[in-house]
Design a protein around this motif. Sequence first.
Motif, PDB file in Angstrom:
ATOM      1  N   VAL A  79       3.749  78.181  71.819  1.00  8.88           N
ATOM      2  CA  VAL A  79       2.364  78.497  71.471  1.00  8.88           C
ATOM      3  C   VAL A  79       1.387  77.451  71.998  1.00  8.88           C
ATOM      4  N   LEU A  80       1.744  76.177  71.916  1.00  5.84           N
ATOM      5  CA  LEU A  80       0.792  75.109  72.245  1.00  5.84           C
ATOM      6  C   LEU A  80       0.615  74.961  73.749  1.00  5.84           C
ATOM      7  N   PRO A  81      -0.616  74.795  74.220  1.00  5.30           N
ATOM      8  CA  PRO A  81      -0.857  74.538  75.645  1.00  5.30           C
ATOM      9  C   PRO A  81      -0.289  73.188  76.071  1.00  5.30           C
ATOM     10  N   ASP A  82      -0.114  73.012  77.374  1.00  9.23           N
ATOM     11  CA  ASP A  82       0.474  71.780  77.891  1.00  9.23           C
ATOM     12  C   ASP A  82      -0.380  70.554  77.594  1.00  9.23           C
ATOM     13  N   ASN A  83      -1.684  70.737  77.402  1.00  8.86           N
ATOM     14  CA  ASN A  83      -2.559  69.581  77.182  1.00  8.86           C
ATOM     15  C   ASN A  83      -2.621  69.139  75.726  1.00  8.86           C
ATOM     16  N   ALA A 117      -0.905  72.805  58.368  1.00  2.58           N
ATOM     17  CA  ALA A 117      -0.182  74.048  58.108  1.00  2.58           C
ATOM     18  C   ALA A 117       1.213  73.703  57.609  1.00  2.58           C
ATOM     19  N   SER A 118       1.768  74.568  56.763  1.00  2.45           N
ATOM     20  CA  SER A 118       3.106  74.301  56.239  1.00  2.45           C
ATOM     21  C   SER A 118       3.868  75.599  56.053  1.00  2.45           C
ATOM     22  N   ALA A 119       5.194  75.465  55.952  1.00  4.37           N
ATOM     23  CA  ALA A 119       6.057  76.626  55.738  1.00  4.37           C
ATOM     24  C   ALA A 119       7.351  76.161  55.097  1.00  4.37           C
ATOM     25  N   ASP A 120       7.990  77.052  54.389  1.00  6.67           N
ATOM     26  CA  ASP A 120       9.314  76.775  53.852  1.00  6.67           C
ATOM     27  C   ASP A 120      10.366  77.014  54.923  1.00  6.67           C
ATOM     28  N   VAL A 149       8.482  72.304  56.032  1.00  5.55           N
ATOM     29  CA  VAL A 149       7.997  71.824  57.328  1.00  5.55           C
ATOM     30  C   VAL A 149       6.484  71.834  57.287  1.00  5.55           C
ATOM     31  N   LEU A 150       5.852  70.785  57.797  1.00  8.92           N
ATOM     32  CA  LEU A 150       4.398  70.778  57.893  1.00  8.92           C
ATOM     33  C   LEU A 150       3.972  70.298  59.269  1.00  8.92           C
ATOM     34  N   ALA A 151       2.757  70.666  59.636  1.00  9.30           N
ATOM     35  CA  ALA A 151       2.196  70.252  60.930  1.00  9.30           C
ATOM     36  C   ALA A 151       0.736  69.889  60.741  1.00  9.30           C
ATOM     37  N   LEU A 152       0.364  68.723  61.220  1.00  7.06           N
ATOM     38  CA  LEU A 152      -1.010  68.236  61.221  1.00  7.06           C
ATOM     39  C   LEU A 152      -1.616  68.495  62.593  1.00  7.06           C
ATOM     40  N   GLY A 153      -2.765  69.130  62.635  1.00  5.36           N
ATOM     41  CA  GLY A 153      -3.488  69.324  63.886  1.00  5.36           C
ATOM     42  C   GLY A 153      -4.758  68.499  63.890  1.00  5.36           C
ATOM     43  N   VAL A 154      -4.994  67.747  64.965  1.00  6.68           N
ATOM     44  CA  VAL A 154      -6.199  66.916  65.090  1.00  6.68           C
ATOM     45  C   VAL A 154      -7.019  67.442  66.270  1.00  6.68           C
ATOM     46  N   TYR A 155      -8.333  67.598  66.021  1.00 12.22           N
ATOM     47  CA  TYR A 155      -9.224  68.275  66.964  1.00 12.22           C
ATOM     48  C   TYR A 155     -10.405  67.388  67.340  1.00 12.22           C
ATOM     49  N   GLY A 156     -10.953  67.616  68.550  1.00  8.11           N
ATOM     50  CA  GLY A 156     -12.186  66.957  68.939  1.00  8.11           C
ATOM     51  C   GLY A 156     -12.159  66.453  70.363  1.00  8.11           C
ATOM     52  N   LEU A 185       3.525  78.021  62.587  1.00 10.35           N
ATOM     53  CA  LEU A 185       2.695  76.851  62.293  1.00 10.35           C
ATOM     54  C   LEU A 185       1.767  76.518  63.459  1.00 10.35           C
ATOM     55  N   ALA A 186       2.290  76.579  64.684  1.00 13.76           N
ATOM     56  CA  ALA A 186       1.448  76.298  65.854  1.00 13.76           C
ATOM     57  C   ALA A 186       0.316  77.301  65.962  1.00 13.76           C
ATOM     58  N   SER A 187       0.591  78.567  65.663  1.00 17.10           N
ATOM     59  CA  SER A 187      -0.438  79.607  65.745  1.00 17.10           C
ATOM     60  C   SER A 187      -1.545  79.366  64.724  1.00 17.10           C
ATOM     61  N   GLN A 188      -1.187  78.870  63.546  1.00 11.29           N
ATOM     62  CA  GLN A 188      -2.195  78.581  62.528  1.00 11.29           C
ATOM     63  C   GLN A 188      -3.130  77.454  62.958  1.00 11.29           C
ATOM     64  N   LEU A 189      -2.616  76.505  63.731  1.00 18.84           N
ATOM     65  CA  LEU A 189      -3.407  75.329  64.113  1.00 18.84           C
ATOM     66  C   LEU A 189      -4.164  75.519  65.427  1.00 18.84           C
ATOM     67  N   LEU A 190      -3.768  76.486  66.231  1.00 16.02           N
ATOM     68  CA  LEU A 190      -4.279  76.593  67.593  1.00 16.02           C
ATOM     69  C   LEU A 190      -5.770  76.918  67.632  1.00 16.02           C
ATOM     70  N   ARG A 191      -6.518  76.089  68.377  1.00 13.03           N
ATOM     71  CA  ARG A 191      -7.893  76.382  68.753  1.00 13.03           C
ATOM     72  C   ARG A 191      -8.218  75.535  69.985  1.00 13.03           C
ATOM     73  N   ASP A 192      -9.377  75.796  70.616  1.00 12.69           N
ATOM     74  CA  ASP A 192      -9.646  75.238  71.941  1.00 12.69           C
ATOM     75  C   ASP A 192      -9.663  73.718  71.986  1.00 12.69           C
ATOM     76  N   ASP A 193     -10.136  73.065  70.923  1.00 16.03           N
ATOM     77  CA  ASP A 193     -10.283  71.614  70.959  1.00 16.03           C
ATOM     78  C   ASP A 193      -9.117  70.877  70.309  1.00 16.03           C
ATOM     79  N   LEU A 194      -7.970  71.538  70.127  1.00 17.21           N
ATOM     80  CA  LEU A 194      -6.790  70.889  69.554  1.00 17.21           C
ATOM     81  C   LEU A 194      -6.243  69.857  70.528  1.00 17.21           C
TER      82      LEU A 194
END
Length: 374
Positions: free
Chosen positions: A135-139, A86-89, A169-176, A102-111
Amino acid sequence: MVKSELFKWQTSWCGDSGMSDAALVIYFAAPTVMRDHDVSELLRKRYPQARQIGCSSGGEIHDAEILDGSISGVALRFERAEFDIASADVCFGEDRNTGVELASQLLRDDLKWVFVLSDGIKVNGSELVRGFAEVLPDNVLLTGGLAGGSPGLGESYVGLDGPPRALQVLALGVYGSGVHCRSGSMGGWQVFGPPRRITRSEGNILYELDGAPALDLYKHYLGAEAANLPGSALLYPLAIWAPGQDKQDVVRTISGVDEANKSLIFTGDVPEGYSAKLMSASFAQLARGAELSAEQAQASKDHQEVLAILVSCIGRKLLMGQMVADEVEAVKDVLPSETSITGFYSYGEIAPHGFTGNCQLHNQTMTITTIWED
């Protein structure tokens, strides 16, 4: 397992690529290289299928080397993990909202991990991190850094699948479920001089310490080096802490000065009412801080194919000079020999705080993120 290939470009590529099917490239490059070359196109020719994220740097970390004037980084292919970007100006005064968005765009259960690369000049990094943390959970591990550049602090760039540019600004989210990651962040700096009270500030702008102009105090300690502000202030960061929490200090680095208002501009917040002390360090102290960071971030010894991303403050590099390789060698001595190490010298480091576990913007630290798959 995470399949990785380190790369570096210095007028030409060093070696051939064995990962033309890489899915993701993370790169760091000197601003001069970004101005004189199409970095995105160079990477696309080498890794045609890969998404690209990267930023400008004050020095590039490639295995145990510290490079200048290069493109350095890692090409990745995940066997089980997925990723999204995700990215934003940058919008002045909206850094916290940018983090939330940005965190909201990346958020899902296996993040599992979010890696942030941000403009390093115009962003209040503290507010940006607060937005992500809301936005992001503690884990979910949140790490990253503010894009670096020349010691004059005049430029920084972030790139996403195209030419790097300022104010991004950009954010990489890795899942699994099979993805694992850890982080460590330590400094090695020592405070000196009397404690002072921040008596006037606004966000990341410091106007007064003990009722006196903050810029005057810095000039007093810098002496002849005051003529080289703001770059020379990187050698004297500021430790700040809230009342009653003198063991939980955060370090702040200057990103600019305002001669008219005799104020200092930092990469993160410097709240009124906090206490502050100037800091300095020896080469050995900084190398020891890097070693401790690696010990915190070390992956399980059962996993050999591990990626380590190092984000170290440009102030450490300026102070250590040609000895700066010592801190990377200290990290390499701790991590397993097969670990792929990349990274850059930044204007600010994002990582959990060593005392509280809460993610914060740090300065003058060596911050390390390790990631691996089952």
